[in-house]
Scaffold this motif. Structure first.
Motif, PDB file in Angstrom:
ATOM      1  N   GLN A  35      68.793 124.148  43.149  1.00 47.78           N
ATOM      2  CA  GLN A  35      68.039 125.038  44.028  1.00 47.78           C
ATOM      3  C   GLN A  35      67.337 124.185  45.079  1.00 47.78           C
ATOM      4  N   PRO A  36      67.073 124.749  46.284  1.00 44.08           N
ATOM      5  CA  PRO A  36      66.391 123.972  47.330  1.00 44.08           C
ATOM      6  C   PRO A  36      65.077 123.378  46.829  1.00 44.08           C
ATOM      7  N   ASP A  37      64.826 122.132  47.204  1.00 44.13           N
ATOM      8  CA  ASP A  37      63.632 121.420  46.741  1.00 44.13           C
ATOM      9  C   ASP A  37      63.014 120.650  47.911  1.00 44.13           C
ATOM     10  N   GLY A  38      62.105 121.288  48.627  1.00 44.32           N
ATOM     11  CA  GLY A  38      61.434 120.619  49.734  1.00 44.32           C
ATOM     12  C   GLY A  38      62.096 120.879  51.071  1.00 44.32           C
ATOM     13  N   ASP A  39      61.626 120.145  52.075  1.00 43.43           N
ATOM     14  CA  ASP A  39      62.117 120.290  53.438  1.00 43.43           C
ATOM     15  C   ASP A  39      63.441 119.557  53.625  1.00 43.43           C
ATOM     16  N   PRO A  40      64.293 120.032  54.550  1.00 43.26           N
ATOM     17  CA  PRO A  40      65.531 119.322  54.857  1.00 43.26           C
ATOM     18  C   PRO A  40      65.256 117.913  55.381  1.00 43.26           C
ATOM     19  N   LEU A  41      66.205 117.015  55.169  1.00 41.45           N
ATOM     20  CA  LEU A  41      66.089 115.617  55.576  1.00 41.45           C
ATOM     21  C   LEU A  41      67.152 115.283  56.609  1.00 41.45           C
ATOM     22  N   LEU A  42      66.835 114.352  57.488  1.00 45.63           N
ATOM     23  CA  LEU A  42      67.805 113.817  58.428  1.00 45.63           C
ATOM     24  C   LEU A  42      68.344 112.536  57.802  1.00 45.63           C
ATOM     25  N   VAL A  43      69.650 112.492  57.541  1.00 45.89           N
ATOM     26  CA  VAL A  43      70.235 111.363  56.819  1.00 45.89           C
ATOM     27  C   VAL A  43      71.423 110.778  57.578  1.00 45.89           C
TER      28      VAL A  43
END
Length: 84
Positions: A35-43
């Motif tokens: 399940q989604p966990d936190g803010d999206p990341l730029l990778v």
């Protein structure tokens, strides 16, 4: 290491010189039940992950700087693998 789901890619007209020619993905981190966990990341991505792929992320800043071959790079997160 953490699982994440690729939700898109980023385009930057101006970015740090060490990130030139690197693909930048927007990845939503996932918890243990995916399940989604936190803010999206730029990778950073060197493996060719696509939208919808589940990927293995790492926040090893030193490893990211070695990957881009620049000690002064702001890179921190990168795709370490694509999950089947």
């Amino acid at each position: 290491m953490q699982l994440g789901k690729v939700i898109g890619h980023a385009t930057a007209t101006i970015k740090h010189a060490s990130l030139d020619s690197w693909r930048l993905l927007l990845v939503q981190p996932l918890d243990t039940v995916r399940q989604p966990d936190g803010d999206p990341l730029l990778v950073l991505d060197s493996l060719g992950a696509r939208a919808g792929d589940t990927v293995v992320l790492t926040s090893d800043g030193k490893g990211a700087r070695e990957l881009v071959a620049a000690e002064n790079s702001p890179a921190r997160w990168f795709v370490a693998g694509i999950a089947d």
